[in-house]
Design a protein around this motif. Structure first.
Motif, PDB file in Angstrom:
ATOM      1  N   MET A 135       0.810  -1.066   0.069  1.00 36.99           N
ATOM      2  CA  MET A 135      -0.154  -0.125  -0.060  1.00 36.99           C
ATOM      3  C   MET A 135       1.037   1.258   0.042  1.00 36.99           C
ATOM      4  N   LEU A 136       2.017   1.391   0.865  1.00 35.79           N
ATOM      5  CA  LEU A 136       2.688   2.533   0.996  1.00 35.79           C
ATOM      6  C   LEU A 136       3.529   2.590  -0.444  1.00 35.79           C
ATOM      7  N   LEU A 137       4.018   1.696  -1.016  1.00 38.65           N
ATOM      8  CA  LEU A 137       4.817   1.983  -2.361  1.00 38.65           C
ATOM      9  C   LEU A 137       3.714   2.328  -3.587  1.00 38.65           C
ATOM     10  N   ASN A 138       2.580   1.691  -3.424  1.00 40.49           N
ATOM     11  CA  ASN A 138       1.719   2.203  -4.408  1.00 40.49           C
ATOM     12  C   ASN A 138       1.182   3.715  -4.310  1.00 40.49           C
ATOM     13  N   GLU A 139       1.288   4.166  -2.983  1.00 40.82           N
ATOM     14  CA  GLU A 139       0.964   5.560  -2.563  1.00 40.82           C
ATOM     15  C   GLU A 139       2.005   6.339  -3.415  1.00 40.82           C
ATOM     16  N   LEU A 140       3.355   5.882  -3.024  1.00 42.38           N
ATOM     17  CA  LEU A 140       4.576   6.516  -3.656  1.00 42.38           C
ATOM     18  C   LEU A 140       4.479   6.724  -5.109  1.00 42.38           C
ATOM     19  N   LEU A 141       3.954   5.619  -5.868  1.00 43.76           N
ATOM     20  CA  LEU A 141       3.741   5.791  -7.401  1.00 43.76           C
ATOM     21  C   LEU A 141       2.625   6.782  -7.530  1.00 43.76           C
ATOM     22  N   CYS A 142       1.661   6.683  -6.848  1.00 41.16           N
ATOM     23  CA  CYS A 142       0.556   7.744  -7.212  1.00 41.16           C
ATOM     24  C   CYS A 142       1.090   9.191  -6.802  1.00 41.16           C
ATOM     25  N   ILE A 143       1.610   9.441  -5.773  1.00 46.04           N
ATOM     26  CA  ILE A 143       2.144  10.932  -5.699  1.00 46.04           C
ATOM     27  C   ILE A 143       3.263  11.177  -6.450  1.00 46.04           C
ATOM     28  N   SER A 144       4.059  10.182  -7.008  1.00 48.00           N
ATOM     29  CA  SER A 144       5.072  10.462  -8.199  1.00 48.00           C
ATOM     30  C   SER A 144       4.660  10.540  -9.479  1.00 48.00           C
ATOM     31  N   LYS A 145       3.367  10.529  -9.739  1.00 49.17           N
ATOM     32  CA  LYS A 145       2.781  10.907 -11.221  1.00 49.17           C
ATOM     33  C   LYS A 145       3.038   9.662 -12.041  1.00 49.17           C
ATOM     34  N   VAL A 146       2.883   8.277 -11.365  1.00 50.87           N
ATOM     35  CA  VAL A 146       2.887   7.125 -12.416  1.00 50.87           C
ATOM     36  C   VAL A 146       1.611   6.968 -12.603  1.00 50.87           C
ATOM     37  N   PRO A 147       0.966   6.952 -13.766  1.00 48.88           N
ATOM     38  CA  PRO A 147      -0.224   6.705 -14.065  1.00 48.88           C
ATOM     39  C   PRO A 147      -0.666   5.388 -13.735  1.00 48.88           C
ATOM     40  N   PRO A 148      -1.859   5.200 -13.155  1.00 44.87           N
ATOM     41  CA  PRO A 148      -2.443   3.871 -12.464  1.00 44.87           C
ATOM     42  C   PRO A 148      -2.716   3.078 -13.839  1.00 44.87           C
ATOM     43  N   ASN A 191      22.661   6.094 -16.985  1.00 47.46           N
ATOM     44  CA  ASN A 191      23.917   6.626 -16.518  1.00 47.46           C
ATOM     45  C   ASN A 191      23.768   7.859 -15.795  1.00 47.46           C
ATOM     46  N   LYS A 192      22.681   7.974 -14.984  1.00 51.14           N
ATOM     47  CA  LYS A 192      22.393   9.447 -14.261  1.00 51.14           C
ATOM     48  C   LYS A 192      21.918   9.130 -12.810  1.00 51.14           C
ATOM     49  N   ASP A 193      22.115  10.099 -12.278  1.00 48.50           N
ATOM     50  CA  ASP A 193      21.751  10.275 -10.749  1.00 48.50           C
ATOM     51  C   ASP A 193      20.481  10.192 -10.560  1.00 48.50           C
ATOM     52  N   LEU A 194      19.749   9.768  -9.546  1.00 48.82           N
ATOM     53  CA  LEU A 194      18.137   9.818  -9.440  1.00 48.82           C
ATOM     54  C   LEU A 194      18.062  10.403  -7.990  1.00 48.82           C
ATOM     55  N   TYR A 195      16.753  10.794  -7.796  1.00 42.17           N
ATOM     56  CA  TYR A 195      16.401  11.357  -6.659  1.00 42.17           C
ATOM     57  C   TYR A 195      15.058  10.786  -6.114  1.00 42.17           C
ATOM     58  N   VAL A 196      15.240  10.813  -4.563  1.00 43.75           N
ATOM     59  CA  VAL A 196      13.972  10.089  -3.825  1.00 43.75           C
ATOM     60  C   VAL A 196      13.243  11.009  -3.158  1.00 43.75           C
ATOM     61  N   HIS A 197      12.127  10.927  -2.809  1.00 40.75           N
ATOM     62  CA  HIS A 197      11.200  11.916  -1.966  1.00 40.75           C
ATOM     63  C   HIS A 197      11.799  12.143  -0.550  1.00 40.75           C
ATOM     64  N   THR A 198      11.871  13.408  -0.285  1.00 44.43           N
ATOM     65  CA  THR A 198      11.953  13.711   1.021  1.00 44.43           C
ATOM     66  C   THR A 198      10.864  14.159   1.721  1.00 44.43           C
ATOM     67  N   ILE A 199      10.942  14.569   2.917  1.00 42.74           N
ATOM     68  CA  ILE A 199       9.952  15.452   3.758  1.00 42.74           C
ATOM     69  C   ILE A 199       9.509  16.384   3.050  1.00 42.74           C
ATOM     70  N   ARG A 200      10.463  17.220   2.674  1.00 47.59           N
ATOM     71  CA  ARG A 200      10.632  18.770   2.066  1.00 47.59           C
ATOM     72  C   ARG A 200       9.723  18.703   0.694  1.00 47.59           C
ATOM     73  N   THR A 201      10.132  17.615  -0.158  1.00 40.71           N
ATOM     74  CA  THR A 201       9.697  17.467  -1.576  1.00 40.71           C
ATOM     75  C   THR A 201       8.259  17.198  -1.279  1.00 40.71           C
ATOM     76  N   LEU A 202       7.964  16.260  -0.478  1.00 47.71           N
ATOM     77  CA  LEU A 202       6.320  15.758  -0.072  1.00 47.71           C
ATOM     78  C   LEU A 202       5.608  16.975   0.376  1.00 47.71           C
ATOM     79  N   ASP A 203       6.095  17.824   1.176  1.00 44.01           N
ATOM     80  CA  ASP A 203       5.410  19.153   1.549  1.00 44.01           C
ATOM     81  C   ASP A 203       5.153  20.054   0.381  1.00 44.01           C
ATOM     82  N   LEU A 204       6.205  20.070  -0.626  1.00 47.54           N
ATOM     83  CA  LEU A 204       5.909  20.623  -1.651  1.00 47.54           C
ATOM     84  C   LEU A 204       5.094  20.341  -2.573  1.00 47.54           C
ATOM     85  N   LEU A 205       4.889  19.178  -2.613  1.00 51.86           N
ATOM     86  CA  LEU A 205       3.564  18.262  -3.449  1.00 51.86           C
ATOM     87  C   LEU A 205       2.306  18.676  -3.131  1.00 51.86           C
TER      88      LEU A 205
END
Length: 996
Positions: free
Chosen positions: A110-123, A209-223
Motif C-alpha cells: 500500500m505504501l509503495l503504491n501511494e509513492l507511485l501515485c504521488i510520483s505521477k505514475v499513471p495507474p 547512467n545518471k543520478d536519481l532522486y527520492v522524495h524527502t519530507i520537504r518534497t512531499l510538503d512541496l507536492l
C-alpha cells in the motif's frame, strides 16, 4: 464551506494531496506532532510503526446510510494520513531493509503504491513499457523502488519461515491474522506473475547512467502546496535526496542476482547471470566503499552468494577447484566420494567449512543412501565421523547420528575413527583445551563400549596414550575392571605378538585379554605357551565364563594330564562351539581343524569327537548357505551323515543334538528311501531318533497313496502315544533341557533315553510334508481327549487312529503345549502355509482369543487368494472355519459382520443372521457394511427392522443396497455369483485391514 462540501471538492480534484484547511486543525496538530516525534533521537514507538497506524486509519472502510460497507473514501482526511505515512518512509530514507523488517507485505504494498501515485505514475500502466530515462528523477526512482521490493519479496517468500508459537486463541486476532495471510498470498501471486516484467525494469535501470532522486519530507510538503511548485522544483533534477548512479547499479545488481539465484533451482543456466550480477555488486562495493552506499548491503550474505555461484558454475579446470566448496560440489556431482571424505578430513585441521554446510552435505548423502544407493552407507559413516571429531574439537555436542551409526561398532569403524582423530589434531601445536576435548571423547568412547576388543583397540592407540595421563589411564582401567573382573587392560600399547622375545616380561592380564579376544588357533597356542612359561599355577581354561563345553566332553578333556594341552584343547573346543552358535562358521572350522590335528596325536576318542562336531558344523554350514536356496547337499555329506548314524565305536561320548540334526537332515532332503529301506535294523532298534525318523519317512511316503495303506501311520501313532505317557515328574536331559512330556518307562525300550527331550527333535525339520505330518499327528492326539470342546483342523488328519485304549495315560496338557510350539515353529519356516495358519487360528479359537483367531483365519484366506482378489479355495474356508469366524465376531460384538459371514455358508444361516441384526449394541461399522450384503432376504429383513425402529437413514441405506440391479433375482446365475463374489472380496479385504 461545510465538511461534506470540502470532501466533495477534494474528490473531484486531480491533485494527489490537498493542504489542510483551518477546519482540519486536528490533522495539522497530528502532522506537527509527527515532525516533533521524528526529531527525537530514539522515538517510541519506532517511526516505522507510525506508517502502519496512518495507513490503517486511511484504509478503514466507511458505512453509508443504508448500513452498507463501502471502500475507504478519497477525502482530505485519508489523503493527509497517506501523506503522513509517506513522510515517515521519507524520514527513513526509503531504506527497504528497515521497511521490510517492520512492515507486512500488504502494508508495504500500500505504501509503495501511494509513492507511485504521488510520483505521477499513471495507474494501470505497465512499468516495463515506460522509458525510465524520459521520466522525472523522482518518478523513475519510485518505479525502481517498487520493482526492487517486488523482486525482494519474491525471493524472501522462497525462504523457510520459522513458525511463531501462537498465544492463547482469540477469535478477533485469529481472524485478522487469517485475513492478512490471505491478502499476502494474493499479493505474492500477482508479484510472481509480474516477476518477468520487474526483472526487465531493473535490467533497464542498469543502462541508466545518471543520478536519481527520492522524495524527502520537504518534497512531499512541496507536492502538497502550489501547483507551480509541483511542476517546477519537485520535478527538476535537484529536488529530493540524491542517489548516485553507482549506488543504484550496486543495489539493483544485488537484487537481480538474488532473483536469478532463486530461479537457478529450476534452471541451472540462470546461475551464470546471478554470478555476473553478484560479482558486479562486489566490484562496485570495492570501488565506492560500503560506507558510501545509501542502501546497505549485507556483505556476508553477498560473499555467500558469490561462493555458491562459483561452486554451481564451476568447470573442471584446476583454477576453479581452489575452494573446498568447489571441490566438494565437484565430488558430489562426479560421485568421487572417497575424495569427499579426504576433503572433510583435511578441513578438520583448518576448520574452514561451517558446521551448517558440513551437516547439509551429510544430509544429502543420507538422502541418496535412503533412495537405494547402499554403497553410500560407508561414505555417510565416514563423513559423519569427520563431522563428529570436528564438533568435539570445537566443543559442540556430539550429533545423534554418530551415536546411531556407532550402535554396532566394528574393527573397520574403530580404525577409521582413530585415523580421523589422529589426523585432526597436531599434538605439537594444539592447545591444551583441544587435547583435553579429544582425550575426553576417546575416554567416553571406551566407557560406552561393551566389546572389550574394541576398547583395547582404542586404549592401546598411540594418540590415546599421549593424550591421557598415567593416573587417568589407571582410573579408566579400574572402571573397566569393575565391568569385567577377569579382564586386566594394559596401560601401554601391545607390541606385536610375533615380536615378543621368549624372556619378555609381559603382563599376564594383558595376555589373558588377548586370549579371550583371539579366534586364531595359532595365536591362541602361542599365548598359552607364553602364559604357561610365566606361571604353572593357573588353569587358563577357566578365565572366561563364556567358554562352555558339554559335560559329555568335559570329563574327557579335563582328564588330559598335560596342563598346556588340556587348556589348549578345551579353549579351542569352547571357542569353536561358540563360533558355531553365532553362525561364524569360518572361524569355527579353523578352530575345530586345529583341535582335530592336536588330539589326533594322542587320543582316538577325542579325535572321533572332533570328527562328529565337524560333521555337525558342515550340516549347519550347508543349511545356512546353499541349502537355504534349495541346493541339495553333496553326496559326500550325506554319506558322512549315514556313517555317523551307523557308527559303532564303543566308549565315544556323543552329543544328542548331533543325532537329532543328522536324522532331521535326512528327512529335510527327502532321503526317505534310505530311512525306510536301507538303514540297518540294529540301528533302528538302538537309536530312537532313527526309529522315529524311519516311521516319519515311511508315513510321508504313503501320504499320496491309498487310504488303506496306514500301517506305518499307526506305528508312528503308537510310538508317539507311548512317549506321551505320564508319571509324576518332568525329567531333565543330559544337555540340561527340560522335556514338556512327563517321563515314564515306556514299553518300547528303545525310547527310554529319548523321552527326556524328544520334542526338540522336530525343530531342525524344514521339509513341509514332514512338518505337516507331525502337526496333523499331534492335532489328532489333541482332539481325541474326551473333554475337548473345539477340535483343531489339520491336513491329512484322517490317517491317524480315532481313539486311544488308555486315554488317562496321555499327558494332554503337554500335547497342547507341543502343538502350539510346533505350529509356531512351522510358521517361521513358511508363514504363508494356509493349513498351518488355520491350525494357529483354531488354537487361538480354542483358547478364547477371538481377535487373534480372526487374524489368522483371514491371513489363511489372504495368502491363498492373492489378498482375496481370487476366490478362497473351499477346502480352506470350510463351513467349520466360517462358523468359527461367525462365533468370533459374535463374541467380539461385531454383529453386522456375523450377518455378512452367514452368507458365506453353503446354506445361508438366516436364523443366526437375523438374531445378530437384532442386536443394537454392535461394535462394528454396522450400516457401513450393508454394501457387502448380497442376500436379498437379509437386506429385506434389514429394511423391515429399521422401519420398525424408526431408523429412517439406515433404512434408506438398506433400500439403496437392495435396489442394485445386479442383485435382481431375475438375473442369470452367473451375474448373481459375480455380484456375490465381488462383495465377498471387498468384505474380506475390509476385515483384513481391520484385524491385520
Amino acid at each position: 464551506m461545510s465538511a461534506e462540501a470540502a470532501d466533495r471538492e477534494a474528490a473531484t480534484s486531480s491533485r494527489p494531496c490537498t493542504p489542510p484547511q483551518t477546519s482540519w486543525f486536528e490533522f495539522v496538530l497530528e502532522e506537527a506532532l509527527l515532525e516533533q516525534h521524528l526529531q527525537k533521537p530514539s522515538p517510541d514507538p519506532p517511526p516505522v510503526q507510525l506508517i502502519v497506524q496512518f495507513l490503517e486509519q486511511a484504509s478503514k472502510p466507511s458505512v453509508n446510510e443504508q448500513n452498507q460497507v463501502q471502500p475507504p473514501p478519497d477525502n482530505k482526511r485519508n489523503r493527509i494520513l497517506k501523506l503522513l505515512a509517506l513522510k515517515v518512509a521519507a524520514h527513513l530514507k526509503w531504506d527497504l531493509d528497515v521497511l521490510e523488517k517492520s512492515l507486512s507485505v500488504p502494508v508495504l504494498n500500500m505504501l509503495l503504491n501511494e509513492l507511485l501515485c504521488i510520483s505521477k505514475v499513471p495507474p494501470g500502466t505497465k512499468h516495463v513499457d515506460v522509458d525510465l530515462s524520459s521520466l522525472p528523477p523522482t518518478t523513475a526512482m519510485a518505479i525502481l523502488l517498487y520493482n526492487r521490493w517486488a523482486i525482494r519479496t519474491i525471493v524472501q517468500s522462497s525462504f523457510p519461515v520459522k513458525q511463531v508459537k501462537p498465544g492463547p486463541p482469540q477469535l478477533n486476532v485469529m481472524n485478522h491474522i487469517q485475513q492478512e495471510k490471505e491478502l499476502t498470498e494474493n499479493i505474492l501471486k500477482v508479484l510472481k506473475e509480474q516477476a518477468a516484467d520487474s526483472i526487465l525494469v531493473l535490467e533497464g535501470a542498469l543502462k541508466l547512467n545518471k543520478d536519481l532522486y527520492v522524495h524527502t519530507i520537504r518534497t512531499l510538503d512541496l507536492l502538497a502546496m502550489e501547483p507551480g511548485m509541483v511542476n517546477g522544483e519537485t520535478e527538476s533534477s535537484t529536488a529530493g535526496l540524491k542517489i548516485s548512479a553507482e549506488e543504484i547499479q550496486c543495489q539493483v545488481c544485488y537484487d537481480l542476482g538474488a532473483i536469478y539465484f532463486q530461479q537457478g533451482s529450476t534452471n541451472a543456466a540462470v546461475h551464470e547471470k546471478a554470478k555476473e550480477k553478484f560479482f558486479k555488486t562486489k566490484e562496485l562495493i570495492a570501488k565506492n566503499g560500503s560506507s558510501s552506499l545509501h542502501f546497505t548491503i549485507d556483505e556476508e550474505r553477498l560473499a555467500g552468494y558469490c561462493q555458491a555461484c562459483e561452486v554451481l558454475t564451476s568447470s573442471d579446470d584446476a583454477s576453479q577447484q581452489a575452494t573446498p566448496y568447489s571441490k566438494i560440489h565437484s565430488c558430489m556431482k562426479s560421485g568421487k566420494y572417497q575424495d569427499l571424505v579426504k576433503i572433510f578430513l583435511e578441513d578438520n585441521l583448518t576448520l574452514s567449512l561451517p558446521e551448517q554446510f558440513r551437516q547439509s552435505v551429510l544430509r544429502e548423502l543420507f538422502q541418496k543412501a535412503q533412495q537405494g544407493n547402499e554403497a553410500l552407507d560407508e561414505v555417510c559413516f565416514k563423513v559423519c565421523v569427520c563431522n563428529t571429531v570436528c564438533d568435539v574439537l570445537q566443543g559442540r555436542i556430539i550429533d545423534i547420528q554418530f551415536c546411531q551409526l556407532f550402535l554396532k561398532p566394528s574393527k573397520e569403524k574403530i580404525d577409521f575413527l582413530l585415523e580421523v582423530c589422529s589426523g585432526s589434531i597436531n599434538l605439537e601445536s594444539a592447545s591444551e583445551e583441544l587435547k583435553r576435548r579429544m582425550a575426553a571423547f576417546l575416554k567416553n568412547l571406551c566407557l560406552g563400549m561393551e566389546d572389550l576388543q574394541f576398547v583395547f583397540m582404542i586404549s592401546s592407540h598411540e594418540l590415546f596414550i599421549k593424550l591421557l595421563k598415567d593416573d587417568e589411564r589407571k582410573l579408566l582401567i579400574d572402571q573397566m575392571r569393575k565391568r569385567s573382573p577377569r579382564i586386566n587392560l594394559c596401560t601401554k600399547p601391545v607390541t606385536s605378538f610375533y615380536d615378543i622375545p621368549a624372556s619378555a616380561s609381559v603382563n599376564i592380564g594383558q595376555l589373558e585379554h588377548q586370549l579371550i579376544l583371539s579366534v586364531d588357533p595359532w595365536r591362541i597356542r602361542q599365548i598359552l605357551i607364553e602364559l604357561h612359561g610365566m606361571t604353572s599355577e593357573r588353569q587358563f581354561w577357566t578365565i572366561s565364563n563364556k567358554w562352555e563345553v558339554p559335560n559329555v566332553y568335559g570329563s574327557v578333556i579335563l582328564g588330559i594330564k598335560d596342563s598346556l594341552t588340556r587348556d589348549l584343547v578345551y579353549i579351542l573346543m569352547a571357542k569353536g562351539l561358540h563360533c558355531c552358535a553365532i553362525k561364524d562358521f569360518v572361524h569355527a572350522k579353523q578352530l575345530f581343524a586345529a583341535c582335530l590335528e592336536l588330539v589326533t596325536e594322542f587320543s582316538p576318542k577325542l579325535r572321533q569327537v572332533m570328527l562328529n562336531e565337524m560333521l555337525l558344523l558342515d550340516i549347519y554350514t550347508h543349511e545356512a548357505g546353499p541349502g537355504a536356496s534349495g541346493e541339495r547337499p553333496p553326496s559326500d555329506l550325506i554319506s558322512r551323515v549315514r556313517g555317523y548314524l551307523e557308527m559303532r565305536v564303543p566308549d565315544i561320548p556323543l552329543r544328542q543334538v548331533i543325532a537329532e540334526e543328522c536324522v532331521a537332515f535326512l528327512l529335510n532332503w527327502c532321503e526317505n528311501e534310505y530311512l525306510t529301506m536301507q538303514v540297518p535294523l540294529p540301528l533302528v532298534q538302538t537309536n530312537p531318533y532313527v526309529k522315529l525318523g524311519q516311521l516319519l519317512a515311511a508315513t510321508c511316503k504313503e501320504l499320496p497313496g491309498p487310504k488303506e495303506s496306514r500301517r506305518t501311520a499307526k506305528d508312528l501313532w503308537e510310538v508317539v502315544v507311548q512317549i506321551c505317557s505320564v508319571s509324576n515328574q518332568h525329567k531333565r536331559g543330559n544337555d540340561g533341557r527340560v522335556s514338556l512330556i512327563k517321563h515314564r518307562e515306556s514299553t518300547l525300550g528303545i525310547m527310554y533315553s529319548f523321552v527326556s527331550s524328544w520334542e526338540y527333535f522336530f525343530f531342525p525339520l524344514q521339509e513341509p510334508l514332514v512338518l505337516t505330518t507331525i502337526l496333523s499327528l499331534f492335532v489328532k492326539l489333541h482332539n481325541v481327549r474326551e473333554d475337548i470342546v473345539n477340535d483343531i483342523a489339520a491336513e491329512h488328519i484322517s490317517i491317524w487312529p480315532s481313539s486311544i485304549p488308555n486315554l488317562q495315560s496321555v499327558d494332554f496338557e503337554a500335547v497342547a503345549i507341543t502343538v502350539k510350539e510346533l505350529v509356531s515353529y512351522a510358521l517361521t519356516i513358511n508363514a504363508n502355509n494356509h493349513f498351518w495358519l488355520i491350525i494357529q487360528a483354531d488354537i487361538y479359537f480354542a483358547t478364547n482369543q477371538y481377535s487373534a483367531a480372526l487374524h489368522y483365519y483371514l491371513q489363511a484366506g489372504a495368502v491363498c487368494s492373492d489378498f482375496f482378489n481370487k476366490m478362497v479355495p473351499p477346502d480352506v474356508y470350510t463351513d467349520q472355519v466360517i462358523k468359527r469366524m461367525i462365533k468370533c465376531c459374535s463374541l467380539l460384538n461385531c454383529h453386522t459382520q456375523v450377518a455378512i459371514l452367514c452368507q458365506f455358508l453353503r446354506e445361508v444361516d438366516y436364523k443366526t443372521a437375523f438374531k445378530a441384526l437384532q442386536e443394537q449394541n454392535s461394535h462394528d461399522a454396522m450400516d457401513s457394511y450393508y454394501e457387502y450384503i448380497w442376500d436379498v432376504t437379509i437386506l429385506e429383513y434389514l429394511t423391515y427392522l429399521h422401519h420398525k425402529r424408526g431408523e429412517t437413514d439406515k433404512r434408506q441405506i438398506a433400500i439403496k443396497a437392495i435396489g442394485q440391479t445386479e442383485l435382481n433375482a431375475s438375473n442369470p446365475e452367473e451375474v448373481l455369483q459375480l455380484a456375490a463374489q465381488r462383495r465377498k472380496k471387498k468384505f474380506l479385504q475390509a476385515m483384513a485391514k481391520l484385524y491385520f
